[in-house]
Motif scaffolding. Structure first.
Motif: not given
Length: 838
Positions: A37, A40, A44-45, A57, A87, A91, A93-94, A161
């Motif tokens: 985690y 990541s 990645q964030r 992002v 998205m 990406h 994610h949300g 991804y």
């Protein structure tokens, strides 16, 4: 507590087992999962790449919009469409974090050089943006620099991804985005917070580093002295900035840009036009109101937010009179977000690893990335030109042997045989043969031969230039430097943030918050201007005049005290001395050019005029009043403390106050001068003080047609003059010059109260009344309605003699400090004229 846990595994099961249960250690599982985690989040964030300054992002948003064709010359599209594309393809994610990242890149108060051109409500420092279904977006011109030449193999790509798309690992980034726009992010166990800088300064430093790879930090800081925040403001103290540039960590203080202005005719205020980075006006307003309501902050009278999209930020903080604006500003810096601290933490990814970088390292990483991008772009362009040159050479061969080529093609059974025979006969490569077969016959003309020859020469020249560029590191660096210079010229803007080396020590320790309650003097001029001096010292020389104006009334007070404005209806109106404008020191003659009209401080009724001033201290000397019908009154100084205005005399019908003075000694004379040229002086001790409701007592006996035109108090021990001006009672005020006479006050004998007085001037033909009169310490001065001086006659010995003609009409007469001036009995003090005392 259990030491072991069980979970299902996806390992293929043997035929003789339905499932396999694997026992694992909980601590090992937690350690592994947490590390995955953390990895990541970090990679990645939260952390940007030091090369293009973008988080994953942000990079995906710009790349996706570029692929969608949302260039600056195209129309805006719904932000939700961009978010959905990002998205769905890149990406995993949300939608909320994607939209938040898109919004930030469009906010001019967050980015020094915005990368998204937003249309709609993209928020403010205090408010959230509108939902993505309401806003629209496209790439800004600066964003095109980030993705420029991305299709020329300048950067590496990797699968997305789900492996169905590809995405760039980094963008070409034609300008140092990380330093220019800064960034912020919180990862696991680390965070980044980088300040924005000025594009022109950063490019200049990068170009210097390109030319001098071993440049020191001091050399680079000549080009980049400090951050340049999108919201402007002031940075106080640069020691923390240098620490951050040296080690990657440091702090500095940001202050709002504030000017002290005259926001109303009577009050000064603090006008805030720039706030610290990431601070909005609503946050400041809320904090100030909380402090004022809790009585932790004093001196603020009003607070108005006048910010709009046309004039920008404008926050007006009105300061109460009696408070020092500079001291209040220091308190605002100390207690409110008008001063904030910015902590620099330059953490970014370098070769996939998080590192804390100083200014030199950040520039080195970007410069090396840009050199690599230009090298790869040049190699790509050279390869493409070599491939094209190869095709052109084959086409030239076909044109030179056009008949044979056509014969070969016509005699071949299929395209494969035609390709093989062309390769054999004309010694062509397979690529050239295929291109010849695919070329339309219409291009194989004589003119196309000329064009191909020209194209071939151009390609050879370009290939040679690119080869020379790739073989020389100096030329490569020079090209990168030139491209950066072009970017700075096209997109550079002036610096917004002011840098201050000073530590910005608060001045509240040395300067009191409130104006001290020092002695002062309050002045009222004949043109109706009100002001105060800095102290109560003597005013010498021309002190009785102010810019050719004479003083109607002078009262001693203190800065934080109150004085009373006495009107013709017997009212006293309270006025705070601290609200009055300040005149220069009394060491020089005062000038009421900075005075304010008395009408700004008092509200008068119809026909009511201002007569003079009086102190409102309970232990003061008290006021002496004289009315037009000859009534005199000494007022007991029991003034009510809870009322802004009150009456000090009960007037008879048709009567009015014509004079008021502060009586400092009962040994002084009270003096009446009437319209029929009668002067009466009697001791003040003959008038007993009375309470405010009393109507006074008889002061002078008047003939039926006569009225009092002047009343005051004089010290008989001082040399004084009596000035009278005779004229016609039927003439309009200010239209006749009249005949003036100046006599010695000692020539007039004292008489008892309520008597008729003695004659002060003998009327000549055409004269039947005094139009103006005055008595006071010598010398006497006269002025016109506009405040210009009028020369008065020299003193004559006879008290009842006739006067001498005046060159101009006199509307006010004054004398030495402490005396009152005469104003026409039939009209109020004239309004201030711009060419006189204003």
């Amino acid at each position: 507590m259990f030491d072991m846990a069980r979970r299902k595994t996806t390992t293929p099961l043997p035929d003789d087992f339905e499932e396999r249960i694997v026992d694992i250690d909980v601590s090992a599982e937690m350690r592994t999962s947490f590390l995955e985690y953390a990895y990541s989040v970090i990679y990645q964030r939260a952390l940007p790449d030091a090369r293009d300054g973008l988080k994953p992002v942000q990079r995906r948003i710009l790349y996706a919009m570029s692929e969608m064709g949302l260039r600056p010359d195209r129309g805006h599209v719904k932000s939700s469409r961009v978010v959905g594309d990002v998205m769905g393809k890149l990406h995993p994610h949300g939608d909320t974090p994607i939209y938040d990242a898109l919004v930030r890149q469009a906010q001019p108060f967050s980015m020094r050089l915005p990368l998204i051109d937003g249309h709609g409500n993209f928020g403010s420092p205090d408010d959230m943006p509108a939902a993505m279904r309401y806003t629209e977006a496209r790439l800004a011109k600066a964003a095109m620099l980030m993705v420029e030449s991305i299709d020329e193999e300048t950067v590496d790509f990797r699968p997305n991804y789900d492996g169905q798309e590809v995405e760039p690992t980094v963008l070409p980034s034609a300008f140092p985005n990380l330093l220019v726009n800064g960034t912020t992010g919180i990862a696991v166990g680390m965070a980044t917070n980088m300040a924005p800088h000025n594009l022109v300064e950063v490019v200049a430093a990068a170009r210097h580093l390109l030319k001098h790879p071993n440049a020191s930090l001091d050399e680079l800081m000549r080009f980049i002295p400090g951050p340049d925040l999108p919201t402007g403001g002031t940075i106080i103290g640069l020691d923390g900035v240098r620490d951050a540039y040296q080690n990657g960590r440091g702090t500095f203080r940001m202050r709002a840009k504030v000017t002290i202005e005259q926001v109303t005719p009577r009050r000064k205020g603090l006008v805030v036009t720039e706030l610290p980075f990431n601070v909005g006006p609503e946050r400041v307003v809320t904090k100030i109101r909380e402090l004022v309501q809790s009585k932790k902050l004093s001196g603020i009278a009003d607070l108005r937010d006048l910010t709009d999209r046309h004039k920008g930020l404008r926050l007006v903080i009105e300061i109460k009179n009696g408070f020092i604006p500079e001291a209040v500003l220091d308190e605002l810096y100390r207690l409110t977000p008008m001063e904030e601290t910015f902590g620099i933490n330059n953490v970014a990814l370098v070769d996939g690893q998080p590192r804390t970088l100083g200014l030199r390292e950040l520039l080195h990483v970007y410069v090396n990335h840009r050199i690599d991008v230009v090298r790869r772009r040049s190699a790509f362009r050279r390869r493409k030109r070599e491939e094209r040159l190869h095709l052109v050479e084959g086409l030239v061969v076909a044109l030179l042997n056009i008949d044979e080529v056509i014969q070969v093609i016509r005699s071949s059974d299929d395209s494969a045989e035609a390709r093989r025979r062309l390769m054999e006969i004309f010694e062509l490569s397979e690529t050239q043969a295929v291109y010849i077969l695919d070329t339309p016959l219409r291009r194989l003309t004589r003119y196309d031969k000329l064009e191909l020859d020209q194209e071939k020469a151009t390609l050879i020249e370009e290939i040679a230039a690119l080869t020379a560029l790739l073989s020389s590191d100096d030329k490569l660096r020079a090209l990168v430097s030139k491209e950066l210079a072009d970017v700075a010229k096209a997109y550079g803007t002036p610096r917004r943030t002011v840098l201050m080396e000073s530590s910005g020590v608060s001045r509240t320790a040395a300067v009191a918050l409130e104006v001290p309650d020092d002695p002062c003097r309050v002045l009222l001029s004949s043109t109706g201007l009100l002001a105060r001096t800095l102290d109560a010292g003597p005013i010498s020389g021309e002190g009785e005049r102010s810019n050719h104006d004479v003083l109607v009334s002078v009262v001693d007070s203190t800065v934080r005290g109150e004085i009373g404005v006495v009107t013709s209806l017997g009212r006293v109106i309270r006025v705070s001395v601290v609200d009055l404008p300040v005149l220069p020191s009394s060491a020089s003659p005062p000038s009421l050019s900075g005075g304010h009209p008395v009408s700004e401080y008092v509200t008068l009724g119809q026909g009511e005029t201002v007569i003079g001033l009086g102190a409102l201290t309970p232990d003061g000397p008290g006021l002496a009043l004289g009315t037009a019908q000859g009534v005199v009154k000494r007022v007991v100084p029991d003034y009510p403390a809870n009322r802004d205005d009150f009456e000090v005399i009960t007037l008879k019908e048709g009567d009015r106050v014509v004079g008021v003075t502060e009586l400092t000694s009962e040994a002084h004379d009270l003096v009446f001068i009437t319209s029929d040229a009668q002067l009466l002086r009697f001791p003040a001790s003959s008038v007993r003080p009375q309470g405010r409701p009393a109507g006074g007592m008889a002061g002078i006996r008047l003939d039926p047609a006569a009225t009092v035109i002047w009343f005051g108090a004089l010290d008989p021990a001082l040399p004084s003059h009596v000035v009278t001006v005779a004229g016609s009672a039927t003439a309009l005020p200010g239209t006749q010059t009249g005949n003036a006479k100046v006599a010695d006050y000692a020539e007039f004998p004292a008489k008892g109260r309520a008597t008729g007085g003695v004659r002060a001037q003998r009327f000549l033909k055409g004269e039947d009344a005094l139009i103006i009169a005055w008595a006071g310490p010598a010398p006497a001065k006269g002025v016109t309605e506009t405040g210009r001086p009028v020369e008065l006659p020299t003193e004559i010995g006879r008290r009842d003699g006739s006067g001498s003609p005046l060159p101009h009409a006199v509307t006010a007469i004054g004398g030495a400090l402490g005396t009152t001036a005469a104003v026409p009995a039939a009209s109020p003090p004239p309004a201030a004229e711009e060419d006189a005392s204003l």
